[in-house]
Design a protein around this motif. Structure first.
Motif, PDB file in Angstrom:
ATOM      1  N   GLN A  38       9.717  -0.810  -1.287  1.00  0.00           N
ATOM      2  CA  GLN A  38      10.183  -1.951  -0.691  1.00  0.00           C
ATOM      3  C   GLN A  38       9.522  -3.318  -1.139  1.00  0.00           C
ATOM      4  N   ARG A  39      10.125  -4.413  -0.728  1.00  0.00           N
ATOM      5  CA  ARG A  39       9.203  -5.686  -0.779  1.00  0.00           C
ATOM      6  C   ARG A  39       9.548  -6.195   0.522  1.00  0.00           C
ATOM      7  N   THR A  40       8.244  -6.953   0.867  1.00  0.00           N
ATOM      8  CA  THR A  40       8.261  -7.907   2.092  1.00  0.00           C
ATOM      9  C   THR A  40       8.805  -9.462   1.685  1.00  0.00           C
TER      10      THR A  40
ATOM     11  N   VAL B 168       8.039   1.092  -9.054  1.00  0.00           N
ATOM     12  CA  VAL B 168       6.693   0.376  -8.656  1.00  0.00           C
ATOM     13  C   VAL B 168       5.729  -0.259  -9.792  1.00  0.00           C
ATOM     14  N   SER B 169       5.264  -1.305  -9.933  1.00  0.00           N
ATOM     15  CA  SER B 169       4.639  -1.922 -10.969  1.00  0.00           C
ATOM     16  C   SER B 169       3.081  -2.129 -10.301  1.00  0.00           C
ATOM     17  N   LEU B 170       2.233  -1.353 -10.707  1.00  0.00           N
ATOM     18  CA  LEU B 170       0.910  -1.511 -10.331  1.00  0.00           C
ATOM     19  C   LEU B 170       0.371  -3.081 -10.497  1.00  0.00           C
ATOM     20  N   GLU B 171       0.701  -3.749 -11.496  1.00  0.00           N
ATOM     21  CA  GLU B 171       0.409  -5.062 -11.480  1.00  0.00           C
ATOM     22  C   GLU B 171       0.897  -5.919 -10.433  1.00  0.00           C
ATOM     23  N   ARG B 172       2.121  -5.636 -10.196  1.00  0.00           N
ATOM     24  CA  ARG B 172       2.974  -6.685  -9.035  1.00  0.00           C
ATOM     25  C   ARG B 172       2.296  -6.167  -7.759  1.00  0.00           C
TER      26      ARG B 172
ATOM     27  N   ALA C 263       0.777  -1.283  -0.062  1.00  0.00           N
ATOM     28  CA  ALA C 263       0.025  -0.044   0.101  1.00  0.00           C
ATOM     29  C   ALA C 263       0.907   1.402   0.013  1.00  0.00           C
ATOM     30  N   SER C 264       2.052   1.278   0.707  1.00  0.00           N
ATOM     31  CA  SER C 264       2.832   2.466   0.784  1.00  0.00           C
ATOM     32  C   SER C 264       3.615   2.577  -0.593  1.00  0.00           C
ATOM     33  N   ASN C 265       3.823   1.435  -1.196  1.00  0.00           N
ATOM     34  CA  ASN C 265       4.255   1.575  -2.904  1.00  0.00           C
ATOM     35  C   ASN C 265       3.451   2.337  -3.422  1.00  0.00           C
ATOM     36  N   VAL C 266       2.137   1.684  -3.359  1.00  0.00           N
ATOM     37  CA  VAL C 266       0.936   2.398  -4.332  1.00  0.00           C
ATOM     38  C   VAL C 266       0.924   4.023  -4.167  1.00  0.00           C
TER      39      VAL C 266
END
Length: 138
Positions: A55-57, A100-104, A25-28
């Motif tokens: 970031q990625r978790t 950031v990729s919205l799809e991912r 959500a932070s990425n988006v």
């Protein structure tokens, strides 16, 4: 003790799912924020404004059967886009935006939701098993 171990594992999994969703959500939310230049370790720009780093978790199992959730920076942290009207555009009209990729992110959020639901189902089942055990003993 097996029931409490199951609850512990499920709670750690639900916590990991929550963290995964929060990170996504932070990425988006910061999709159009100013990002650190590729390969840079800067955290602020020349004006002192914060630079966003997506970031990625990453989840891993613990020796006790739970889940440990850690965050890692996306590599590369930014991509250049052509936007000559942006206030942070360079002389060529390029800006740094988070990678950031919205799809991912959509996939990550759906996966986090399913992970959370599965762990809650495990907690419900452990609770029912615990109640049944108490009924048998009582």
């Amino acid at each position: 003790m097996a029931i409490t171990n199951g609850i512990y594992s499920a709670l750690s999994g639900a916590t990991a799912a929550t963290r995964r969703f929060d990170t996504s959500a932070s990425n988006v939310a910061n999709l159009e924020s100013v990002a650190a230049p590729r390969g840079s370790t800067e955290t602020t720009d020349a004006a002192g404004n914060s630079l966003f780093r997506p970031q990625r978790t990453v989840d891993s199992t613990t020796t006790t059967g739970g889940v440990r959730s850690t965050q890692q920076l996306v590599d590369p942290v930014s991509v250049q886009r052509y936007d000559p009207d942006a206030p942070d555009a360079d002389g060529d009209g390029l800006v740094n935006r988070p990678n950031v990729s919205l799809e991912r992110e959509a996939v990550d959020q759906i996966a986090a939701q399913k992970q959370f639901e599965a762990n809650l189902a495990t907690i419900r089942t452990a609770d029912e098993l615990f109640d049944s055990t108490l009924d048998i003993l009582g």
